[in-house]
Write a protein that holds these residues in place. Structure first.
Motif, PDB file in Angstrom:
ATOM      1  N   GLN A  43       1.011  -1.129   0.097  1.00  0.00           N
ATOM      2  CA  GLN A  43       0.011   0.093  -0.077  1.00  0.00           C
ATOM      3  C   GLN A  43       0.869   1.108   0.237  1.00  0.00           C
ATOM      4  OE1 GLN A  43      -1.867  -1.914   3.241  1.00  0.00           O
ATOM      5  NE2 GLN A  43      -1.310  -0.201   4.819  1.00  0.00           N
ATOM      6  N   ALA A  44       0.219   2.284   0.554  1.00  0.00           N
ATOM      7  CA  ALA A  44       0.982   3.756   0.299  1.00  0.00           C
ATOM      8  C   ALA A  44       0.947   4.199  -1.162  1.00  0.00           C
ATOM      9  CB  ALA A  44       2.253   3.812   1.048  1.00  0.00           C
ATOM     10  N   ILE A  80       8.370   5.611  -0.047  1.00  0.00           N
ATOM     11  CA  ILE A  80       7.091   5.893  -0.341  1.00  0.00           C
ATOM     12  C   ILE A  80       6.151   4.560  -0.271  1.00  0.00           C
ATOM     13  CG2 ILE A  80       7.381   8.220  -1.206  1.00  0.00           C
ATOM     14  CD1 ILE A  80       6.952   7.012  -4.043  1.00  0.00           C
ATOM     15  N   ARG A  81       6.889   3.482  -0.182  1.00  0.00           N
ATOM     16  CA  ARG A  81       6.047   2.275  -0.065  1.00  0.00           C
ATOM     17  C   ARG A  81       5.751   1.854   1.318  1.00  0.00           C
ATOM     18  NH1 ARG A  81       5.757   2.984  -5.502  1.00  0.00           N
ATOM     19  NH2 ARG A  81       7.871   2.452  -6.603  1.00  0.00           N
ATOM     20  N   GLN A  82       4.509   1.159   1.339  1.00  0.00           N
ATOM     21  CA  GLN A  82       4.311   0.431   2.767  1.00  0.00           C
ATOM     22  C   GLN A  82       3.895  -1.012   2.450  1.00  0.00           C
ATOM     23  OE1 GLN A  82       0.862   1.498   5.261  1.00  0.00           O
ATOM     24  NE2 GLN A  82       2.324   1.639   6.884  1.00  0.00           N
ATOM     25  N   THR A  96       7.493   0.446   6.466  1.00  0.00           N
ATOM     26  CA  THR A  96       6.689   1.785   6.330  1.00  0.00           C
ATOM     27  C   THR A  96       7.826   2.873   5.890  1.00  0.00           C
ATOM     28  OG1 THR A  96       5.231   1.188   8.000  1.00  0.00           O
ATOM     29  CG2 THR A  96       5.480   3.594   7.203  1.00  0.00           C
ATOM     30  N   CYS A 100       6.433   8.091   3.442  1.00  0.00           N
ATOM     31  CA  CYS A 100       5.088   7.655   3.614  1.00  0.00           C
ATOM     32  C   CYS A 100       4.104   8.905   4.351  1.00  0.00           C
ATOM     33  CB  CYS A 100       4.574   6.440   4.364  1.00  0.00           C
ATOM     34  SG  CYS A 100       4.915   5.016   3.200  1.00  0.00           S
ATOM     35  N   CYS A 104       1.801   7.421   9.728  1.00  0.00           N
ATOM     36  CA  CYS A 104       1.959   6.146   9.317  1.00  0.00           C
ATOM     37  C   CYS A 104       2.811   5.235  10.182  1.00  0.00           C
ATOM     38  CB  CYS A 104       2.581   6.378   7.860  1.00  0.00           C
ATOM     39  SG  CYS A 104       4.202   7.197   8.080  1.00  0.00           S
ATOM     40  N   ASN A 117      -1.258   4.195   6.595  1.00  0.00           N
ATOM     41  CA  ASN A 117      -0.639   5.428   6.330  1.00  0.00           C
ATOM     42  C   ASN A 117      -1.802   6.483   5.896  1.00  0.00           C
ATOM     43  OD1 ASN A 117      -1.101   5.441   3.096  1.00  0.00           O
ATOM     44  ND2 ASN A 117      -0.597   3.460   3.747  1.00  0.00           N
TER      45      ASN A 117
END
Length: 251
Positions: A43-44, A80-82, A96, A100, A104, A117
């Protein structure tokens, strides 16, 4: 812009992912499960490739933490990833990225992980995890839904609501249950409705489907029909009407 829970039910070995977001069709990209092997939520600034690769590699026996380390090392966009995941041993791995959007973060317990996030605050994932752990006596799907509802009650996505999904796999790579509300003002309530409808007929049929160990599955419909009739009789006795939007069956 999302919070989710990944879990492995220790009694049944089922894996599940539930997710909600102020984003369209969150269930299309976030959950990745391999039956009896692993569950992933990506996500994110979402990378579906992370989810697909992580699930495939853990299904082949790789440890979740090792897979995660490799994904982060290779991706120039990792900040910028989760992602969070549970491997075949029930071990959790989570990331995380530093880029993000606040709030978050991620938390975990035995066989369960929660991450989010763009949330109103840390209480969202804390309450999601607590609700799951406080309801271990409930069926797996119900446990996951209560967890997500607790997260929403704590504030959820700080931008609002739009979509949600619940996916559970038993031993197979096809889902035993896959519910999505892609564009709805109260997507978690819509998942509740869909789960009720699934219990009328779908889940009784799903229990009979072929598996790796039983290639033919259950081919005698009498047991399925009996279970459906029993469920309908119980609903009538309790005064519950169907929540389905399906057209009536012919007489």
């Amino acid at each position: 812009m999302t919070y989710s829970i990944t879990a492995r039910d220790p009694e049944t070995g089922q894996y599940g992912v539930a997710v909600a977001s102020r984003f369209f069709a969150v269930g299309a990209l976030v959950p990745h499960i391999r039956g009896g092997k692993c569950a992933v939520a990506t996500q994110a600034f979402v990378s579906p490739i992370w989810g697909l690769e992580a699930a495939d590699r853990m299904a082949r026996g790789e440890v979740g933490a090792d897979v995660l380390t490799d994904l982060v090392a290779r991706d120039g966009g990792q900040a910028i990833r989760q992602i969070h995941m549970i491997d075949s041993t029930g071990s959790v791995a989570a990331h995380t990225g530093s880029g993000c959007v606040d709030w978050c973060g991620h938390v975990a317990g035995e066989g369960v992980s929660v991450a989010g996030n763009m949330l109103v605050g840390p209480d969202v994932i804390a309450q999601t995890l607590a609700a799951y752990q406080d309801n271990l006596q409930l069926p797996f799907a119900e446990r996951l839904m209560r967890a997500m509802e607790a997260g929403q009650a704590a504030g959820g996505d700080k931008r609002g609501t739009q979509s949600a999904a619940l996916v559970i796999h038993r031993s197979e790579d096809y889902p035993w249950l896959s519910l999505r509300a892609d564009d709805h003002p109260d997507p978690l309530d819509e998942l509740r409705r869909l789960y009720d409808v699934a219990g009328e007929r779908f889940l009784h049929v799903a229990a009979s489907m072929p598996t790796r160990e039983n290639f033919s599955g259950l081919t005698d419909r009498r047991g399925i029909d009996a279970a459906i009739n029993e469920a309908e009789a119980r609903a009538r006795a309790e005064g519950r009407k169907s929540r389905s939007f399906a057209t009536p069956l012919p007489e």
